[in-house]
Design a protein around this motif. Structure first.
Motif, short mmCIF file in Angstrom:
data_model
loop_
_atom_site.label_atom_id
_atom_site.label_comp_id
_atom_site.label_asym_id
_atom_site.label_seq_id
_atom_site.Cartn_x
_atom_site.Cartn_y
_atom_site.Cartn_z
N ILE A 28 5.16 3.66 2.31
CA ILE A 28 4.94 2.37 1.64
C ILE A 28 4.94 1.29 2.71
CG2 ILE A 28 5.77 0.74 -0.09
CD1 ILE A 28 7.20 3.07 -1.45
N ASN A 29 3.88 0.51 2.77
CA ASN A 29 3.76 -0.57 3.75
C ASN A 29 3.34 -1.84 3.04
OD1 ASN A 29 4.09 0.65 6.60
ND2 ASN A 29 2.77 2.11 5.54
N SER A 30 3.88 -2.97 3.47
CA SER A 30 3.64 -4.22 2.75
C SER A 30 3.54 -5.40 3.71
CB SER A 30 4.75 -4.48 1.73
OG SER A 30 6.00 -4.59 2.38
N ARG A 31 2.90 -6.45 3.21
CA ARG A 31 2.80 -7.70 3.96
C ARG A 31 2.84 -8.86 2.98
NH1 ARG A 31 -2.12 -8.74 8.00
NH2 ARG A 31 -0.61 -7.89 9.48
N SER A 32 3.60 -9.90 3.33
CA SER A 32 3.62 -11.17 2.61
C SER A 32 3.01 -12.23 3.52
CB SER A 32 5.05 -11.56 2.22
OG SER A 32 5.61 -10.60 1.36
N SER B 212 -5.05 6.59 -0.92
CA SER B 212 -4.12 5.46 -0.88
C SER B 212 -4.26 4.62 -2.14
CB SER B 212 -4.38 4.58 0.35
OG SER B 212 -5.71 4.09 0.36
N LEU B 213 -3.19 3.87 -2.43
CA LEU B 213 -3.15 2.93 -3.56
C LEU B 213 -2.64 1.60 -3.04
CD1 LEU B 213 -3.08 2.02 -6.57
CD2 LEU B 213 -0.76 2.99 -6.67
N ASN B 214 -3.38 0.53 -3.33
CA ASN B 214 -2.99 -0.81 -2.91
C ASN B 214 -2.83 -1.69 -4.14
OD1 ASN B 214 -4.41 -3.74 -2.38
ND2 ASN B 214 -3.00 -3.20 -0.73
N VAL B 215 -1.73 -2.46 -4.20
CA VAL B 215 -1.54 -3.46 -5.25
C VAL B 215 -1.35 -4.82 -4.58
CG1 VAL B 215 -0.63 -1.88 -6.99
CG2 VAL B 215 0.94 -2.92 -5.35
N THR C 166 0.85 -1.19 0.00
CA THR C 166 0.00 0.00 0.00
C THR C 166 0.88 1.24 0.00
OG1 THR C 166 -1.71 -1.17 1.24
CG2 THR C 166 -1.84 1.23 1.19
N PHE C 167 0.52 2.18 -0.86
CA PHE C 167 1.20 3.46 -0.94
C PHE C 167 0.34 4.52 -0.25
CE2 PHE C 167 2.47 0.80 -4.43
CZ PHE C 167 3.85 0.97 -4.50
N ASN C 168 0.97 5.24 0.71
CA ASN C 168 0.29 6.26 1.51
C ASN C 168 -0.84 5.66 2.35
OD1 ASN C 168 0.31 9.03 2.27
ND2 ASN C 168 -1.64 9.29 1.22
N GLY C 169 -0.59 4.51 2.92
CA GLY C 169 -1.56 3.87 3.81
C GLY C 169 -0.91 2.70 4.51
N GLY C 170 -1.68 2.05 5.38
CA GLY C 170 -1.18 0.89 6.09
C GLY C 170 -1.40 -0.38 5.30
#
Length: 534
Positions: free
Chosen positions: A92-96, A525-528, A67-71
């Protein structure tokens, strides 16, 4: 010669007997052994556990989210580190994650006995590099240190437990979806785990429930939920910290600004220990045209004492009488709409009093909101920054000794959320989703809050703790091969807070003591996501 002939005949017979015995021991083509037998009783993927009549299915998914500009999982930047809007924020926050599910089923004379469990093996950065982080709106003047998890170090990670339950003869025991929930929980069409406006127990809650099937797609479920972990927000004890905030001081008169005192006059969590479970249930019609459901919940709002937790002799200060809150929700899904095969509309509407988690809800905790932004204009008249906050509570109380009436006043909330889901072709799909929710305090709550708020308002400022939140987003998915999906989601979040004017705040983490302007706030926010189901 006769003796030689006998020896020869005897030797021949022995050789024949020996060769016969050896021939019997020679390997022959064995019948194929079916080490795993397919179990077709419960759908694809089930197989019999060898030596038993129990069928098992192992499945799950592997998901990578950024996520860009978010959790993580597209949480809007609405509080904590993310709400600072300064150079301490991780943008930038991410989870695998790998989710592993185990589903077993056994046919019995009482019906199918089922067990189900899901464990999530995951690693993420929790989005905190700030040396001091900002408090929530109920703790505006406090610093809480570095937020994050010691389990997310290099080479680390952790296992999160979602559903773990047993089903038998219509009963469900364990950690599962509440009987109050819709089948889509907080996901009518979104990736985000933070779509507000209704109930969400997609990660499970400890409960006992019973479901009755009435035929033709009509069912009813009643259950008892454990409220302590999942279904409590804050029962705000507004009298905590009375010695720091002068009794009877009004918002318009200008209360002293004190570091470490919350925006609610040092209001702290006032919930007592668990005494009664939440009573929940639904009536559902699930047919080819779609689904309709009515849900209801009763929630105990039970305070500890008038003195804050940890106070010596707190029992002598007394406590307010327990009250019961609750909520209702109506949900509708319409299938087979004319826009295309597989398209549908999902929507649910909720109202609560004293049970705000069923409106301001996520798949985890119920959030409060604190966002800093740019002030309107320049100079001292505009303030150092703008600020917007909204405190989420189940109720508030203030003792008679502190100027209140000594009773719990329940907080009211209502919300709506939904999505339109469209399939362009077998490989591409898009969902348009949104929500709107409101939190409302009664006149007594507003007066108590505004009399004890720990900020210094300037002339013309107004105090009103009510607030609204709204969200709008769109997500598009591409599935190039079966069970492999790539998606991108854009989301807008808006905080409509009801304070107005300017006020002086004490220093709060990296934010200095200064004049701030009350103002509505927005976050984008943007999430991929990439996900492989198996």
């Amino acid at each position: 010669m006769k003796m030689v002939k006998s020896l020869i005949l005897g030797s021949a017979a022995g050789l024949i007997a020996m060769s016969g015995a050896q021939a019997a021991d020679l390997p022959v083509k064995a019948k194929a052994v079916e080490y795993v037998r397919i179990c077709s009783l419960y759908g694809a993927g089930f197989w019999y556990i060898p030596g038993t009549d129990t069928c098992m299915k192992i499945g799950g998914y592997l998901r990578i989210d950024t996520t860009f500009n978010g959790g993580i999982y597209d949480q809007p930047a609405w509080a904590g580190d993310l709400g600072q809007n300064n150079r301490y924020v991780d943008h930038i926050n991410s989870r695998s994650r790998m989710a592993l599910t185990v589903d077993t089923r056994t046919a019995t004379e009482y019906g199918v006995v089922r067990t189900f469990a899901q464990g999530d093996f995951q690693f993420n950065n929790f989005g905190s590099t700030s040396p001091t982080t900002l408090g929530t709106p109920l703790n505006v003047g406090a610093t809480t240190g570095i937020s994050g998890s010691l389990l997310n170090n290099p080479g680390g990670g952790y296992v999160a437990v979602e559903f773990v339950f047993i089903q038998f003869a219509g009963f469900t025991f364990g950690k599962s979806a509440s009987a109050y929930a819709t089948p889509w929980h907080g996901y009518p069409g979104n990736n985000s785990s933070f779509l507000l406006g209704g109930h969400d127990t997609v990660t499970g809650v400890n409960n006992i429930q019973y479901t009755a099937q009435f035929g033709n797609g009509v069912s009813g479920t009643i259950g008892l939920d454990d409220p302590t972990v999942f279904n409590r927000t804050t029962l705000a004890n507004l009298g905590a910290g009375l010695a720091l905030t002068p009794a009877g001081a009004s918002f318009g008169g200008g209360t002293a600004s004190l570091a470490g005192v919350s925006g609610f006059g040092a209001g702290t969590q006032g919930y007592a220990g668990w005494y009664a479970p939440d009573v929940v249930g639904n009536i559902r019609v699930d047919q080819a045209w779609g689904l309709f459901q009515i849900s209801g919940a009763l929630h105990e709002v039970r305070a500890a004492y008038f003195a804050p937790s940890g106070t010596a002799g707190a029992e002598l200060t007394g406590h307010p009488e327990t009250k019961w809150g609750g909520s209702v929700m109506a949900a509708l899904q319409i299938k087979n709409i004319p826009t295309g095969p597989g398209d549908d509309i999902k929507i649910d509407a909720s109202w609560s009093k004293g049970d705000t988690k069923n409106v301001i809800s996520t798949s985890a905790a119920s959030p409060s909101f604190l966002i800093y932004g740019a002030a309107s204009g320049v100079g001292a008249s505009a303030g150092y920054d703008s600020i917007g906050f909204g405190a989420t509570t189940d109720g508030t109380y203030l003792s008679v000794a502190a100027g209140g009436d000594g009773t719990i006043h329940l907080t009211e909330a209502y919300g709506v959320r939904g999505a339109f889901n469209h399939n362009w072709d077998p490989y591409w799909s898009t969902s348009l989703f949104g929500s709107y929710a409101s939190v409302r305090y009664d006149n007594t709550q507003t007066a108590n809050i505004c009399s004890r708020i720990a900020i210094t308002p300037l002339a013309g400022a107004t105090c009103d703790p009510d607030f609204n939140v709204s969200q709008l987003g769109v997500v598009t998915r591409w599935t190039p091969v079966k069970n492999l999906t790539f998606s991108a989601e854009v989301q807008w979040f808006h905080l409509d807070q009801k304070f107005s004017g300017l006020a002086t705040f004490a220093a709060n983490g990296p934010k200095p003591a200064a004049v701030y302007q009350f103002k509505d706030q927005d976050a984008y926010s943007l999430n991929v996501r990439a996900q492989r189901n198996f």
